[in-house]
Design an enzyme around this catalytic site. Structure first.
Site, short mmCIF file in Angstrom:
data_model
loop_
_atom_site.label_atom_id
_atom_site.label_comp_id
_atom_site.label_asym_id
_atom_site.label_seq_id
_atom_site.Cartn_x
_atom_site.Cartn_y
_atom_site.Cartn_z
N LYS A 1 3.89 0.87 9.65
CA LYS A 1 4.00 2.12 8.89
C LYS A 1 3.26 3.26 9.59
CE LYS A 1 2.97 0.44 4.74
NZ LYS A 1 2.69 0.43 3.28
N GLU B 1 0.87 -1.18 0.00
CA GLU B 1 0.00 0.00 0.00
C GLU B 1 0.91 1.23 0.00
OE1 GLU B 1 -3.50 -0.34 2.80
OE2 GLU B 1 -2.31 -2.07 3.48
N ARG C 1 5.01 -12.63 10.27
CA ARG C 1 5.62 -11.34 9.95
C ARG C 1 6.95 -11.20 10.70
NH1 ARG C 1 3.08 -6.07 12.60
NH2 ARG C 1 5.27 -5.49 12.44
#
Length: 570
Positions: A272, A36, A262
C-alpha cells in the site's frame, strides 16, 4: 464433503481448524479481517478476505471486519468506505457489525498501565533514531535504554502525562521491557505507545497517544473472542510479541495466530505504501486505475468477484512464498468471460473498404449468434453495405507471400459475411490511403470461394452502421516480473501500460448499451472478435462516444505454460 470444503480442504489452516474444533466441541470458529484504513485493498487482501470469510461459512462461524485504526496520520475515512465497498462487491456481507480498534482505546490504555505496574513497560525518552541505534542489529545485541530502570511509580506518572499532552511528539514513548539481547528484533523492548497530535477519524482529538499495531492487534483479537487469528508470514516473528502481551495482561480469551504466505504477483506491486506513491506521483489515475492491482482497479478493468475468488482458490494457502503468474489471474477471468460474454465486432484502427460492385444503396441485414456455443444467449443483427471498416493491420499494401490477410489480388472472408477480393488502392495527394477498392462475391455466404478454398477471416463493420468508441488497452504497469525486489521500482514503469484506440462499434450495439447503462453500476461485457474481452466503462454515458476497458486479451498464455510444463515433466 461439499464443493466449498473440497476447495479449502487441501490447505494446512483448514486442517488446523478442523483438528481444533474436533478436539474442543465447545469451540466455535471466529476469524477476522483487520485492514488498516491507510489505502485501498489489493489482490493480496482478496486472498485473506476469501480465506477468512469462506472458512467462517464452512464451519458456520463468524468473521469480523475490524479496522485496525491506530495511526491517524496515514488513515482516512475515504479508505474505510472504499474497503467496505470492496468487501461487499466481493460478496462478503456476513459480518454482524463493523469493529474499530479505536473503540478499545480505553481498554488498551488500561492494559498498558497494567504492564507498567507489573514492571514490564517503561517510559522512554530516547529519540526515534536513538531507539533504532540502541536496538542493535541481527548480529549485534541491543543495549538497554538509560530510562529502562525507572520506578513503576515514575512510569505511571509519566504515562499519564503523555496521555494528557504534556510531552511533544517524539519526546517520549511507552516501551515493553522484554530482552534487548533477544535473537528476535521484535522482542528488543518494542514501542507500545507513541504520541501523535493528529485528530483521529473516529475519536477526533480525544487522544494524543496511540497504541502501536502489535499492541492493539492481539488485544482486539482477545476482546472480540477471535479463535484463529490468520495473518501473512511477515508477522511470524510478531507472534512472539502477540503471545507475550496476552500472557502478561489479565485477559479471559487467548486467540491463536497462524501465518500463511502473502500473495506476490508478477509485474505488480502489492504494498500500500508503494501503491500510494504511484497515486501521489500521478503515475496512475488513482487507486482505482485499471492498471493497479487494487480490487477497485480490477473491478473497473472488468474483473468479476467470482473470477477473483477462483484465482484465490487456485493459488491456495501455503507457507511457501511464490511469485504467482499474472497469466493465472488472467486465465480466471478469461475462462469466465469465454462462457458468457457476448460476441460482436469492433474496429480499433479503421481503414475503409469500398465494395465497388455493390450499389451505393445496397443494404443487407445479417443475423449472427451472440455466442457460438450458447444459443440461449440469442442473436443480433448487423448491417452489410458497400462501404465498410476493417482493421488497418488486416491489410498490407506491400506484397508479402507470408501475409495471410487482405492484399492486392487476393481474397479474404468477412466474418459472418462474404468473400471479398482487393483490386486497387485509392490514395490522396499525400499518398495516404483513402480506401481499398474490393470486389464482393455475393454467392459466398456460408460457402467456399470459386477456387474451393477457405481464405482467412477478418472482422468488419459497415460505415453506415458504425458508432464512435474509445478502447482503453491496459497492459502490465511494470516491465519486469518482480518490481517489489527493486530498490527503485519507479524505474521499471511500462510506458505502454495504457493505450487509447479510437475506432467504432456497431450502432445497434451502441443503442443497446446506452439503453442498459442508465444505471452506471451495470457493467456489460463483450468479446470483440479477434481482439479481446472488454467491458463498458462507467464514463460511457457522459460522452458522445462509448468507452470500453480491455479486461484481458484472447490469448491464454497460462494454459500454454501449463501444457509446456506438463510435457516437459513427462
Amino acid at each position: 464433503m461439499n464443493n466449498k470444503i473440497k476447495k479449502y480442504s487441501n490447505n494446512f489452516i483448514y486442517h488446523i481448524i478442523d483438528k481444533d474444533l474436533k478436539k474442543n466441541k465447545k469451540l466455535s470458529l471466529h476469524t477476522r479481517f483487520p485492514p488498516e484504513p491507510n489505502g485501498y485493498l489489493h489482490i493480496g487482501h482478496a486472498k485473506s478476505i476469501c480465506l477468512n470469510f469462506e472458512l467462517a461459512k464452512i464451519y458456520q462461524g463468524k468473521c469480523n471486519l475490524r479496522f485496525d485504526d491506530t495511526n491517524p496520520i496515514k488513515e482516512n475515512i475515504k479508505y474505510i468506505h472504499a474497503i467496505q465497498d470492496d468487501i461487499h462487491w466481493l460478496g462478503y456481507n456476513g459480518y454482524n457489525n463493523i469493529y474499530y480498534a479505536s473503540e478499545y482505546f480505553e481498554i488498551f490504555y488500561k492494559y498498558a498501565k497494567e504492564l507498567i505496574k507489573k514492571g514490564l513497560a517503561y517510559i522512554d525518552e530516547l529519540t526515534k533514531e536513538e531507539i533504532r541505534e540502541y536496538r542493535g542489529t541481527l548480529n549485534k545485541p541491543g543495549k538497554n535504554s538509560p530510562y529502562r530502570n525507572r520506578s513503576i511509580e515514575e512510569n505511571i506518572i509519566l504515562f499519564k502525562k503523555m496521555k494528557n499532552g504534556k510531552f511533544s511528539e517524539g519526546q517520549a514513548c511507552l516501551r515493553a521491557k522484554i530482552d534487548m539481547s533477544s535473537a528476535l528484533m521484535i522482542m528488543r523492548d518494542p514501542v507500545l505507545y507513541r504520541i501523535l497530535y493528529t485528530p483521529h477519524h473516529q475519536t477526533k482529538s480525544k487522544w494524543c497517544i496511540y497504541p502501536m499495531y502489535d499492541f492493539a492487534h492481539c488485544i482486539s483479537d482477545s476482546i472480540e473472542n477471535i479463535s484463529h487469528s490468520l495473518c501473512t508470514l511477515e508477522f511470524q516473528d510478531n507472534k512472539n510479541l502477540y503471545n507475550w502481551i496476552l500472557k502478561n495482561i489479565d485477559i479471559l480469551h487467548y486467540p491463536k495466530q497462524y501465518e500463511f504466505s502473502r500473495l506476490n504477483l508478477e509485474y505488480s506491486i502489492l504494498s500500500k505504501r508503494k501503491l500510494n506513491i504511484l497515486v501521489k506521483k500521478k503515475i496512475v489515475l488513482g487507486w482505482d486505475d485499471p492498471r493497479m492491482p487494487t480490487i477497485s482497479g480490477l473491478r473497473k478493468r472488468g474483473y468479476t468477484p467470482s473470477s477473483i475468488q477462483t484465482f484465490c482458490e487456485k493459488i491456495g494457502i501455503t507457507k511457501q512464498n511464490h511469485l504467482i503468474q499474472l497469466s493465472l489471474l488472467e486465465h480466471c477471468i478469461r475462462k469466465e468471460l469465454n462462457e458468457n460474454a457476448i460476441r460482436t465486432m469492433a474496429i480499433l484502427e479503421p481503414i475503409k473498404i469500398f465494395l465497388y460492385n455493390l450499389h451505393e444503396n445496397y443494404e443487407e441485414t445479417l443475423t449472427i449468434p451472440n455466442h457460438p456455443f450458447h444459443a440461449e444467449l440469442g442473436t443480433h443483427e448487423i448491417l452489410f453495405t458497400n462501404m465498410i471498416y476493417i482493421e488497418r493491420k488486416d491489410f498490407q499494401e506491400k506484397y508479402d507471400n507470408q501475409y495471410k490477410r487482405l492484399k492486392i489480388g487476393h481474397e479474404i472472408r468477412l466474418r459472418h459475411a462474404y468473400i471479398i477480393k482487393a483490386e486497387k488502392i485509392k490514395k490522396d495527394k499525400n499518398k495516404n490511403i483513402i480506401y481499398i477498392i474490393c470486389s464482393c462475391n455475393l454467392k459466398t455466404l456460408g460457402k467456399k470461394s470459386s477456387n474451393n478454398k477457405n481464405p482467412a477471416v477478418i472482422h468488419w463493420i459497415s460505415v453506415k452502421n458504425s458508432f464512435p468508441a474509445h478502447f482503453r488497452l491496459y497492459n502490465s504497469l511494470f516491465n519486469i516480473k518482480n518490481p517489489e525486489q527493486e530498490e527503485n521500482f519507479l524505474l521499471h514503469i511500462n510506458k505502454n501500460s495504457f493505450i487509447i484506440k479510437k475506432g467504432f462499434i456497431e450502432k445497434n450495439l451502441a443503442n443497446d448499451i446506452k439503453k442498459n447503462s442508465i444505471d452506471k453500476k451495470i457493467k456489460l461485457f463483450f468479446q470483440f472478435e479477434r481482439i479481446g474481452y472488454f467491458c463498458t466503462d462507467t464514463d460511457t454515458i457522459q460522452k458522445k462516444y462509448l468507452i470500453f476497458n480491455r479486461t484481458v486479451s484472447l490469448r491464454d498464455t497460462w494454459n500454454i505454460k501449463m501444457k509446456i510444463k506438463t510435457t516437459t515433466n513427462n
